[in-house]
Write a protein that holds these residues in place. Structure first.
Motif, mmCIF file in Angstrom:
data_model
loop_
_atom_site.group_PDB
_atom_site.id
_atom_site.type_symbol
_atom_site.label_atom_id
_atom_site.label_comp_id
_atom_site.label_asym_id
_atom_site.label_seq_id
_atom_site.Cartn_x
_atom_site.Cartn_y
_atom_site.Cartn_z
ATOM 1 N N ALA A 4 77.973 23.891 18.800
ATOM 2 C CA ALA A 4 78.710 23.011 19.705
ATOM 3 C C ALA A 4 77.755 22.085 20.434
ATOM 4 C CB ALA A 4 79.512 23.829 20.701
ATOM 5 N N HIS A 5 78.240 20.905 20.740
ATOM 6 C CA HIS A 5 77.629 19.879 21.584
ATOM 7 C C HIS A 5 76.731 18.927 20.789
ATOM 8 C CE1 HIS A 5 79.515 22.322 24.469
ATOM 9 N NE2 HIS A 5 78.526 23.174 24.671
ATOM 10 N N ILE A 6 75.546 19.379 20.329
ATOM 11 C CA ILE A 6 74.671 18.559 19.488
ATOM 12 C C ILE A 6 74.458 17.187 20.135
ATOM 13 C CG2 ILE A 6 74.147 17.850 17.105
ATOM 14 C CD1 ILE A 6 76.385 19.707 16.176
ATOM 15 N N THR A 66 79.556 24.246 10.904
ATOM 16 C CA THR A 66 80.429 23.227 11.496
ATOM 17 C C THR A 66 79.763 22.588 12.714
ATOM 18 O OG1 THR A 66 82.483 24.253 10.747
ATOM 19 C CG2 THR A 66 82.622 22.895 12.728
ATOM 20 N N ALA A 67 79.901 21.278 12.837
ATOM 21 C CA ALA A 67 79.511 20.573 14.057
ATOM 22 C C ALA A 67 80.725 20.513 14.974
ATOM 23 C CB ALA A 67 79.019 19.167 13.730
ATOM 24 N N ASN A 68 80.651 21.230 16.086
ATOM 25 C CA ASN A 68 81.744 21.290 17.050
ATOM 26 C C ASN A 68 81.450 20.234 18.116
ATOM 27 O OD1 ASN A 68 83.430 22.024 19.276
ATOM 28 N ND2 ASN A 68 83.670 24.063 18.396
ATOM 29 N N LEU A 69 82.148 19.104 18.039
ATOM 30 C CA LEU A 69 81.838 17.920 18.833
ATOM 31 C C LEU A 69 82.702 17.828 20.083
ATOM 32 C CD1 LEU A 69 81.770 15.381 15.863
ATOM 33 C CD2 LEU A 69 79.877 16.785 16.719
ATOM 34 N N GLN A 70 82.107 17.330 21.161
ATOM 35 C CA GLN A 70 82.840 17.026 22.385
ATOM 36 C C GLN A 70 82.890 15.500 22.503
ATOM 37 O OE1 GLN A 70 80.831 20.031 22.150
ATOM 38 N NE2 GLN A 70 82.972 20.511 21.751
ATOM 39 N N THR A 97 79.014 17.053 6.751
ATOM 40 C CA THR A 97 79.245 18.129 7.705
ATOM 41 C C THR A 97 80.729 18.317 7.987
ATOM 42 O OG1 THR A 97 77.151 17.547 8.759
ATOM 43 C CG2 THR A 97 78.639 18.981 10.008
ATOM 44 N N HIS A 98 81.140 19.574 8.077
ATOM 45 C CA HIS A 98 82.493 19.884 8.529
ATOM 46 C C HIS A 98 82.556 19.675 10.038
ATOM 47 C CE1 HIS A 98 85.740 22.673 9.953
ATOM 48 N NE2 HIS A 98 86.371 22.059 8.971
ATOM 49 N N LEU A 99 83.581 18.951 10.511
ATOM 50 C CA LEU A 99 83.700 18.588 11.914
ATOM 51 C C LEU A 99 84.903 19.261 12.565
ATOM 52 C CD1 LEU A 99 83.087 14.714 11.743
ATOM 53 C CD2 LEU A 99 81.381 16.536 11.965
ATOM 54 N N ALA A 100 84.700 19.727 13.786
ATOM 55 C CA ALA A 100 85.784 20.165 14.664
ATOM 56 C C ALA A 100 85.537 19.526 16.023
ATOM 57 C CB ALA A 100 85.814 21.687 14.780
ATOM 58 N N MET A 101 86.577 19.452 16.841
ATOM 59 C CA MET A 101 86.438 18.824 18.148
ATOM 60 C C MET A 101 87.059 19.680 19.245
ATOM 61 S SD MET A 101 87.058 14.739 17.686
ATOM 62 C CE MET A 101 85.930 13.750 16.697
ATOM 63 N N GLY A 102 86.423 19.635 20.391
ATOM 64 C CA GLY A 102 86.946 20.289 21.580
ATOM 65 C C GLY A 102 86.502 19.526 22.805
ATOM 66 N N SER A 103 87.067 19.868 23.940
ATOM 67 C CA SER A 103 86.818 19.093 25.160
ATOM 68 C C SER A 103 85.745 19.677 26.054
ATOM 69 C CB SER A 103 88.115 19.007 25.966
ATOM 70 O OG SER A 103 88.517 20.310 26.384
ATOM 71 N N ASP A 104 85.503 20.999 25.949
ATOM 72 C CA ASP A 104 84.666 21.728 26.906
ATOM 73 C C ASP A 104 85.261 21.674 28.318
ATOM 74 O OD1 ASP A 104 82.607 23.454 27.437
ATOM 75 O OD2 ASP A 104 81.046 21.928 27.537
#
Length: 535
Positions: free
Chosen positions: A358-360, A377-381, A418-425
């Protein structure tokens, strides 16, 4: 209709909470009966329910029900909110959250303002990013923090020129104070959880992944509240989560973590993930970088919370037990250390479950292909990827020009497969998926976001890292469901999927449509759980 890719289908049918047909009006006409509710989208976008892949729901709920500084972005605003809360709450402690560092001269608060507003009780306010704690003199006294108190592991007591604590505590140093705060009452935690659920429903979020199941800084352990609300049915959203690996702990924590996983599963809470924090954040120089921060004295490259060799042992042990690892990796060194640990686990255990970082905030370009190679997975905010004042004035100068090019490299990660997912934190930033998708696609701030006041936030930051609308919607729906292991039931508009849907207030064909849209209706398992008063 969207699916999360655009779909030519114009109608769906729902039976017993699941999608039973997808087609057009004529093809599903035979399924319409006397008890059927017919919803005419009138050309508006229909999406799968949003899945927030990295969120702290109880913390967000406590903010909504407590002293929440998120509604202001100025010293005057913070002063007003704190004074009003302190005057109206007679508790032994004054506790809140949500401040932004760029509001304060030099980027950090000190105890002088809190001493003036709350002179007679300990006061503790966690930063919006949950990596810093602002306290008054009374709180420092209760924690016996003075010029002789050493910095704890993975933490720092900020001091003035004379060596005295300023009232700003970074990372684990905050726990010297927060450990003394009286625990929340269970009824208050329950109210916060359900208040948060209603708020997330209003934003179209039907499922989420809680990124810390455990105690952290001022945040209580949310597991008991989850088990209570899941058990009595009051928590209706689809929830997964990651059990907290105590910051800096070694393999001695394994049995306790496995025990929490077993407890959650036995109570019907599908937990199969462990959260490991490998560094802090770049804004306070605790993010772990491959080379030193630029222009920072004394020279520092940040901190690895867990030594890399030990991190490899922990990840290998968790992977061998079929548990996903949800890493916090901000700096390029932390990202590499997380990837190295996964690679070592793959060599030892063979192909296993999928892991995520997460974050990156920044990554070395040499490491980008490794995400796809290792199935990470890259867990992006996404809402962070814009030129806010704090980023421009504090963060990017410390990263330097070369690293700034790889600041939130969304597009580069996608191009590397890259497999991508998203969240807000959330509550670090707004949980609104429409805002997050807008920023992911434009690299600018949503027009309505009060925390982006500087004109530069309206100009694209590293526009080469923009995502397409289709990619961003997918990451905020199916991408999150995939890394949570629930894509067989969620994340798409398809036969057999749970009827978790979001109807927007109008059509969606390009990112520029998003600022004018709102969630008109949120549907969970075929049942409406939110309806806009304007719909």
């Amino acid at each position: 209709m969207w699916a999360p890719e655009p779909s030519l289908s114009s109608a769906i049918a729902v039976t017993d909470g699941r999608i039973s047909a997808v087609g057009d009006d004529d093809s599903i006409a035979a399924l319409i009966g006397p008890a059927t509710e017919r919803i005419d989208a009138a050309g508006a976008a229909l999406l799968p329910g949003f899945h927030d892949a990295h969120i702290h729901v109880l913390a967000g709920g406590l903010g909504l029900t407590g002293c929440d500084l998120d509604s202001a972005h100025s010293l005057d605003g913070y002063e007003r909110l704190i004074r009003e809360y302190a005057d109206s709450h007679a508790g032994e402690w004054v506790v809140g959250a949500g401040w932004f560092g760029d509001v304060f001269p030099g980027g950090f608060p000190d105890r002088a303002l809190l001493d003036r507003l709350v002179p007679d009780r300990p006061a503790v306010f966690t930063s919006h990013d949950a990596h810093g704690v602002w306290v008054n003199t009374r709180a420092l006294q209760l924690a016996a923090i003075d010029r002789h108190t050493p910095d704890p592991a993975a933490g720092r007591i900020v001091r003035d020129a004379s060596g005295e604590a300023t009232g700003m505590l970074m990372e684990s140093a905050g726990e010297l104070v927060t450990a003394l705060i009286p625990p929340h009452r269970p009824a208050d935690l329950r109210r916060a959880m359900l208040t948060a659920q209603d708020h997330l429903f209003s934003l179209g979020i039907t499922s989420w992944h809680d990124a810390i199941l455990g105690r952290y800084l001022t945040l209580p352990d949310c597991v008991p509240t989850y088990l209570e609300t899941i058990g009595d049915g009051s928590l209706r959203a689809r929830v997964t989560g990651s059990v907290w690996w105590p910051a800096g702990a070694g393999l001695e924590a394994l049995d306790s973590v496995l025990g929490t996983v077993a407890e959650c599963r036995a109570a019907g809470f599908p937990v199969d993930s462990v959260k490991i924090m490998q560094d802090g954040i770049c804004e306070n120089c605790t993010g772990a970088l491959l080379a030193p921060y630029t222009g920072v004295t004394p020279e520092t490259s940040g901190e690895s919370v867990i030594p890399p060799e030990l991190l490899t042992e922990i990840v290998t042990a968790l992977d061998a037990r079929g548990l996903r690892v949800h890493f916090h990796g901000v700096g390029d060194r932390a990202v590499r250390e997380c990837l190295d640990a996964v690679e070592a686990a793959r060599r030892h255990n063979g192909a296993g479950v999928s892991h995520q970082i997460a974050h990156i905030d920044v990554a070395d370009p040499a490491d980008l292909p490794r995400f796809a190679e290792l199935g990470v997975t890259a867990n992006l905010q996404p809402l962070w990827a814009r030129a806010d004042q704090e980023i421009l004035e504090r963060k990017l100068p410390m990263l330097g020009e070369q690293r700034a090019r790889w600041h939130f490299p969304f597009g580069s990660l996608e191009r590397a497969g890259t497999h991508l997912a998203m969240g807000s934190d959330w509550p670090v930033t707004s949980p609104d998926p429409l805002w997050g998708i807008y920023t992911a696609c434009t690299r600018t701030a949503p027009p309505a976001d009060s925390h982006a006041r500087n004109p530069e936030s309206r100009e694209p930051m590293t526009p080469s890292e923009r995502l397409s609308l289709e990619s961003a919607v997918r990451a905020y729906t199916l991408g999150g469901a995939e890394i949570a292991g629930v894509a067989d039931r969620r994340g798409r508009i398809a036969i057999g999927q749970d009827a978790d849907l979001v109807l927007l207030s109008g059509p969606l064909s390009q990112p520029q449509d998003l600022p004018s849209l709102r969630v008109a209706r949120t549907i969970l398992g075929g049942t409406t759980v939110h309806r806009s008063s304007r719909s």
